[in-house]
Design a protein around this motif. Structure first.
Motif, short mmCIF file in Angstrom:
data_model
loop_
_atom_site.label_atom_id
_atom_site.label_comp_id
_atom_site.label_asym_id
_atom_site.label_seq_id
_atom_site.Cartn_x
_atom_site.Cartn_y
_atom_site.Cartn_z
N LEU A 153 52.14 5.73 35.04
CA LEU A 153 53.12 4.92 35.79
C LEU A 153 54.56 5.24 35.39
CD1 LEU A 153 51.35 1.40 36.02
CD2 LEU A 153 51.34 3.28 37.68
N ARG A 161 53.20 6.61 43.62
CA ARG A 161 51.77 6.33 43.72
C ARG A 161 50.98 7.05 42.64
NH1 ARG A 161 49.05 6.92 49.50
NH2 ARG A 161 49.97 4.87 49.61
N LEU A 181 48.69 -5.07 35.91
CA LEU A 181 49.42 -4.13 36.77
C LEU A 181 50.71 -4.70 37.38
CD1 LEU A 181 46.46 -2.24 38.50
CD2 LEU A 181 47.98 -1.46 36.65
N ALA A 186 53.66 -2.63 39.41
CA ALA A 186 52.84 -2.25 40.56
C ALA A 186 52.87 -3.36 41.61
CB ALA A 186 51.41 -1.98 40.13
N TRP A 189 47.15 -2.20 44.60
CA TRP A 189 46.19 -1.31 43.96
C TRP A 189 44.81 -1.55 44.55
CZ3 TRP A 189 49.19 -4.90 41.36
CH2 TRP A 189 48.56 -6.10 41.00
N ILE A 208 47.23 3.20 42.74
CA ILE A 208 48.17 2.15 42.30
C ILE A 208 49.54 2.51 42.85
CG2 ILE A 208 49.25 0.98 40.34
CD1 ILE A 208 46.79 1.75 38.65
N LEU A 210 53.53 1.64 43.01
CA LEU A 210 54.61 0.88 42.35
C LEU A 210 55.45 0.15 43.40
CD1 LEU A 210 56.08 3.13 39.50
CD2 LEU A 210 54.53 1.19 39.30
#
Ligand SMILES: C[S@@+](CC[C@H](N)C(=O)[O-])C[C@H]1O[C@@H](n2cnc3c(N)ncnc32)[C@H](O)[C@@H]1O
Length: 228
Positions: A153, A161, A181, A186, A189, A208, A210
């Motif tokens: 991340l 992504r 998350l 995020a 997800w 996932i 963001l």
């Protein structure tokens, strides 16, 4: 000398790769030959290189937006990043890998395949935190999700992504990190099935996305908490 030989492509691979088939086939030969000789891929994988590796990785392309900068964390012998670069000339792909003998092999592959939309970067994901600004980060067989979210991340730009190729274990692995998350920035997800028409090559991917503020570290969160 190991005498491993890439099997002929199945019809599904011919259909899937289309004009990119020769370059993917050449890459498969490099995996089956020098890749096996140097211990980068197990000899027993050669018979299933098409379905379990090349096609399985290509299936993820449907989740990668046009013109994206993709960072493939723990690329190893190039999966999935090198396959994505071979089949999607619109992408710019960074193959991020810490081990020298793997980065040497990756460089040799890029030269042999004349792929100019991919580059090899020797290093660990955590050393590139907040310095990459990638649109998409991919990871396959690299680490459990608890560790992987912390590595991947921070490499993404806001709205970026993360795609973790996890197969059967995807739902369970996502459940293990889901409660953390939103705190990490995020906004969405889930588990996505890709390549459903590809038989054995179908797989499950944890996606996932963001949010607009991008990655937030646990340190940032606790600081905000103390300001209160
Ligand atoms: C099991 S291999 C998987 C390789 C490839 N993704 C595949 O699917 O065949 C895991 C790879 O992750 C790399 N790796 C381990 N820790 C890493 C880190 N902190 N950052 C980036 N790569 C890492 C290893 O060097 C290794 O090449």
């Amino acid at each position: 000398m190991l005498d491993a030989k890439l099997p002929a492509p199945p019809q599904a691979a011919v259909d899937l790769f289309g004009p990119a088939l020769p370059v993917v086939q050449r890459y498969g030969e490099l995996l089956a030959g020098p890749g096996v000789e140097r211990g980068l891929i197990g000899p027993r994988e050669v018979d299933r290189l098409w379905e379990r590796h090349l096609m399985n990785c290509a299936a993820v392309a449907e989740l990668v937006p046009q013109d994206a900068h993709v960072v493939d964390v723990g690329s190893g012998a190039g999966l999935p990043g090198l396959v994505l670069a071979a089949i999607r000339s619109d992408l710019r792909v960074t193959l991020l890998e810490p081990l020298l003998r793997r980065t040497v092999f990756l460089e040799e592959c890029l030269d042999a395949l004349e792929l100019d939309n991919a580059e090899v970067l020797r290093g660990r994901a955590e050393d590139w935190a907040r310095r990459m600004g990638a649109d998409v980060v991919t990871a396959r067989a690299v680490a459990p999700m608890e560790r992987l979210v912390g590595w991947c991340l921070p490499l993404l730009r806001p709205h970026g992504r993360m795609l973790a190729l996890k197969g059967e274990a995807a739902a369970e692995e996502l459940a293990a990190v889901a409660p953390t998350l939103s705190g990490l920035g995020a906004r969405a997800w889930g588990v996505v099935e890709v390549g459903s028409v590809l038989g054995d090559a179908a797989t499950r991917v944890i996606r996932i996305d963001l949010g607009p503020s991008g990655f937030r570290s646990p340190v940032q969160r606790s600081r905000r908490g103390t300001r209160g």
